[in-house]
Structure formats: C-alpha cells, structure tokens
Design a protein around this motif. Sequence first.
Motif, PDB file in Angstrom:
ATOM      1  N   UNK A 121       2.847   3.938 -10.302  1.00  0.00           N
ATOM      2  CA  UNK A 121       1.532   3.285 -10.296  1.00  0.00           C
ATOM      3  C   UNK A 121       1.534   2.086  -9.363  1.00  0.00           C
ATOM      4  N   UNK A 122       2.622   1.323  -9.376  1.00  0.00           N
ATOM      5  CA  UNK A 122       2.730   0.162  -8.504  1.00  0.00           C
ATOM      6  C   UNK A 122       2.668   0.523  -7.032  1.00  0.00           C
ATOM      7  N   UNK A 123       3.309   1.621  -6.653  1.00  0.00           N
ATOM      8  CA  UNK A 123       3.277   2.070  -5.258  1.00  0.00           C
ATOM      9  C   UNK A 123       1.846   2.392  -4.832  1.00  0.00           C
ATOM     10  N   UNK A 171      -3.374   0.686  -2.024  1.00  0.00           N
ATOM     11  CA  UNK A 171      -4.782   0.280  -2.125  1.00  0.00           C
ATOM     12  C   UNK A 171      -4.978  -1.144  -1.622  1.00  0.00           C
ATOM     13  N   UNK A 172      -4.048  -2.028  -1.961  1.00  0.00           N
ATOM     14  CA  UNK A 172      -4.145  -3.415  -1.508  1.00  0.00           C
ATOM     15  C   UNK A 172      -4.102  -3.539   0.004  1.00  0.00           C
ATOM     16  N   UNK A 173      -3.220  -2.772   0.656  1.00  0.00           N
ATOM     17  CA  UNK A 173      -3.134  -2.817   2.116  1.00  0.00           C
ATOM     18  C   UNK A 173      -4.408  -2.288   2.772  1.00  0.00           C
ATOM     19  N   UNK A 174      -4.964  -1.224   2.213  1.00  0.00           N
ATOM     20  CA  UNK A 174      -6.213  -0.674   2.765  1.00  0.00           C
ATOM     21  C   UNK A 174      -7.327  -1.706   2.678  1.00  0.00           C
ATOM     22  N   UNK A 175      -7.426  -2.392   1.539  1.00  0.00           N
ATOM     23  CA  UNK A 175      -8.464  -3.419   1.373  1.00  0.00           C
ATOM     24  C   UNK A 175      -8.261  -4.557   2.363  1.00  0.00           C
ATOM     25  N   UNK A 176      -7.005  -4.942   2.604  1.00  0.00           N
ATOM     26  CA  UNK A 176      -6.732  -5.984   3.590  1.00  0.00           C
ATOM     27  C   UNK A 176      -7.169  -5.565   4.990  1.00  0.00           C
ATOM     28  N   UNK A 193      -7.523  -7.726  -1.983  1.00  0.00           N
ATOM     29  CA  UNK A 193      -6.436  -6.875  -1.507  1.00  0.00           C
ATOM     30  C   UNK A 193      -5.092  -7.563  -1.551  1.00  0.00           C
ATOM     31  N   UNK A 194      -4.973  -8.696  -0.840  1.00  0.00           N
ATOM     32  CA  UNK A 194      -3.687  -9.390  -0.719  1.00  0.00           C
ATOM     33  C   UNK A 194      -3.296 -10.110  -2.000  1.00  0.00           C
ATOM     34  N   UNK A 195      -4.284 -10.557  -2.757  1.00  0.00           N
ATOM     35  CA  UNK A 195      -3.988 -11.312  -3.972  1.00  0.00           C
ATOM     36  C   UNK A 195      -3.863 -10.445  -5.203  1.00  0.00           C
ATOM     37  N   UNK A 196      -4.967  -9.813  -5.601  1.00  0.00           N
ATOM     38  CA  UNK A 196      -5.009  -9.059  -6.857  1.00  0.00           C
ATOM     39  C   UNK A 196      -4.162  -7.783  -6.798  1.00  0.00           C
ATOM     40  N   UNK A 197      -4.428  -6.921  -5.803  1.00  0.00           N
ATOM     41  CA  UNK A 197      -3.750  -5.615  -5.757  1.00  0.00           C
ATOM     42  C   UNK A 197      -2.258  -5.749  -5.449  1.00  0.00           C
ATOM     43  N   UNK A 198      -1.919  -6.503  -4.411  1.00  0.00           N
ATOM     44  CA  UNK A 198      -0.506  -6.629  -4.052  1.00  0.00           C
ATOM     45  C   UNK A 198       0.265  -7.343  -5.156  1.00  0.00           C
ATOM     46  N   UNK A 199      -0.347  -8.332  -5.794  1.00  0.00           N
ATOM     47  CA  UNK A 199       0.315  -9.028  -6.895  1.00  0.00           C
ATOM     48  C   UNK A 199       0.663  -8.097  -8.039  1.00  0.00           C
TER      49      UNK A 199
END
Length: 413
Positions: A83-85, A90-95, A107-113
């Motif tokens: 799930x983390x992968x 998703x976080x990178x795509x949003x960034x 992206x960089x804050x919520x998803x990557x965290x």
Amino acid sequence: MTAAQLSTFQRWSILAGAAILLSLAMGMRQSFGLFQPSIIHDTAITTADFSLATALQNVVWGISQPMVGLLADRFGARYVMITGVLVYAAGLVIMVISTSALVFTIGAGLCIGLALSCTASSMTMTVTSRTVSAAKRSVAMGAVSAAGSLGLVIASPLAQTLISTAGWQVALIGFLGLVAVMLPAAIFAGRADRIEIEKSDDIAQSIGTVVQSALGHSGFVVMAIAFFVCGLQLVFITTHLPNYLSICGLDASLGATALAIIGLFNVIGSYSFGWLGGRYPKQLLLGGIYIVRSIAIAAYFTFPATPASTMVFAAVMGTLWLGVVPLVNGLVAQLFGLRFMATLTGIAFLSHQAGSFMGAWGGGLIYDRLGSYDAAWKSAVLIGLIAGAFQMLMNVRPPQRREAIESALPSAA
C-alpha cells in the motif's frame, strides 16, 4: 516457520527486499531538496511553501507511523508495504501536476509522508529483526540500513541530471520508475510475516500494556526525545543544503554531489554502527553520533562554504547519517522484544518526525525572516550536544515485568 528454519535463499530474499525498499524510499525522499530552486522558479510556490510541504511530510510520517506499525504487528507487513508503494506513486504524480502550494503539499506532504510510514526504516527494520537470530540482529539491521543508503547515490544524481536537462517534472517521472522497483521488493520483504516470533520475544502482553510500559520507561522516553534532535538535524540538511549552496554562489550540481556522498558514506557508517551495536553499549554509540554530528555542523557553517569543505562535511555526515537506525531499533528490541516492535519504534519515530518538521519548516521560516540560516544551524548544534549527553545516560534495563518473565523462561523450558 522460525528464523532458524529459513533457507539461505529465503533469508537473503527478505533482507534484499527490505534493503531495496528502504533504499529507494529514502533515496528519493532525501533528494527532494534538489527540486526546490527549480520549483520555486517555475511556479508560485515559495521557499516557505516548499519547507512547509516537507515539514508536513515529516509530521504525517511521524503521526501515522505508530498506527501503521500497529497494523503491521496485527495483520502483517506485506500489505502495509505494498500500500505504501502505491501511495508513494500517487504522491509523485500529484507533485508533477502541481502548480500551487496546496496541490504540491498534498503530494509531497500528505501522500509521501504516509507512504514513508509504510516503506521506510521502521517497517524494514521490523522485517529484518524477525529474519535473523538475536545474536545477529544488530549487524543485520546495520547491513540492511547500509544497503538502503545506496538509494541516495542513485536518486540524487538521477534527479539533478534530469532537472538540468529536461526539467523537474521529468525528474519526478523518472522517480516513478524507481517506485516500480519498490513493488516487488515489498512483496519479497513481506515474506517475513510467515516467520514465528521466538518465545522470549513473544511475552503475553496486550499492546496497551506494552505501550504504557514504554511511555513509563525513562530510557525509552530519553531515547525518543533525543531522536527528535536526530530528525531536526538531518532534515534541515537535506532540505536546505542545496539552497544554502546556491546562496553561497556554488554550482547547483554540488548539492546533488554532496547528497550522493552522504549516501555513499552512509553505507559505511550504517554497517559499522550496526556491527558496533552488537558489541558495545548502543546508548553510548547513539549519544556519540549526536555529539559528533553537532560538531561537524558547527565546523561547516562557521566558515565560508567551498566545494572541498562541502565534500568533507558530506562524508562526515554520511558516516553518521542512518547509523542511528540499527541502534534505536536494537534498543527497542532489547527493552521490549519483537512482538510490538513496529508499534514502539513508530512511537519513537513520531518524536523524530516532530524534529524533522522543525528542521524543514523552521529552517525555511528562519531564512525567510532573517535572510540567513545562521540562527537555524546554531540551534541545531546546541540541542544536538545536549541530546547526545542525555542519550549516553539512558536507562537500558528492561521493564521489571519483562525482565522477570525472561529470567524465568530457561527454568520453564
């Protein structure tokens, strides 16, 4: 199946999966500072916005880590890591598609965290601890942490090359290729779920009892507070060193080179401290890391930055970078066993990430307000020296109830 019953291939596939997962998750995350100048130039995002997103990433990582650890302890690590992968991707795509501070922060804050809670040090060290015997645990964690350091050697030159030649959006797309490699690594590492915990590490206690015991243990509390300083120092450097070098008029590629050197020397440091942790008091080694780090930061920022001084600083910091990981995880296992290790290391890591928040956001805020990083690095040095001294004096005796049960196990066998 116990750890002793694993075949050589099974053991090495689990450890390799954990190392690759940790390597790429941390390598990409520690390279995000390289994107700061280009993102600030091309979008409406400011230095403070970028710092806030990085700070939120660390807060989300810290707050979610105990819950993620609890889920892994109860239901297994494999699905948590997979799930983390997916969340990382998703976080990178949003960034990539972000043009505003809000979208970038999601992206960089919520998803990557959240993704880092599932894929980074806490989960991979828990998997590693289950896979080897207690006698080899510290050196195994050091080895996985050392191999995991190679991600920065890969990610930072890749990012800098793509940023310089094709732009920061393409560089983030390149990171998606690295995320694809993380998926099979998570599947292999997740095979550790099948390993039974040794009887001495499976003392019958509820999660609530163990957490209460940990929070009431003076040594655990001191270690967690000192871990706050670790997060503050490291994230301040990864987030703001590239911008600091730019301010000093040095070539932009120097930041990527410095991060790569940190990753390379981290291989040596992580394995060495893992090995040393199996032979010498872990609390003394931890305290020594915090103190020497602080001295290195003071020496570097006191004098004008040059390419040579930056390379030396990166080598020293790299040697001391993730050496804390096997030591902290080893102390948790020593005090409380493996049964709820992911949960307890998650609690300690929450403190680490609170420090990371201050290192990322506080460093940017101080620079925006004062036009200089001087107050930020001086604060990092002072509290680092204090934390190192207290860490060395940490209480390392297990809680009384666990100590009593462990002493009774041989006679009951």
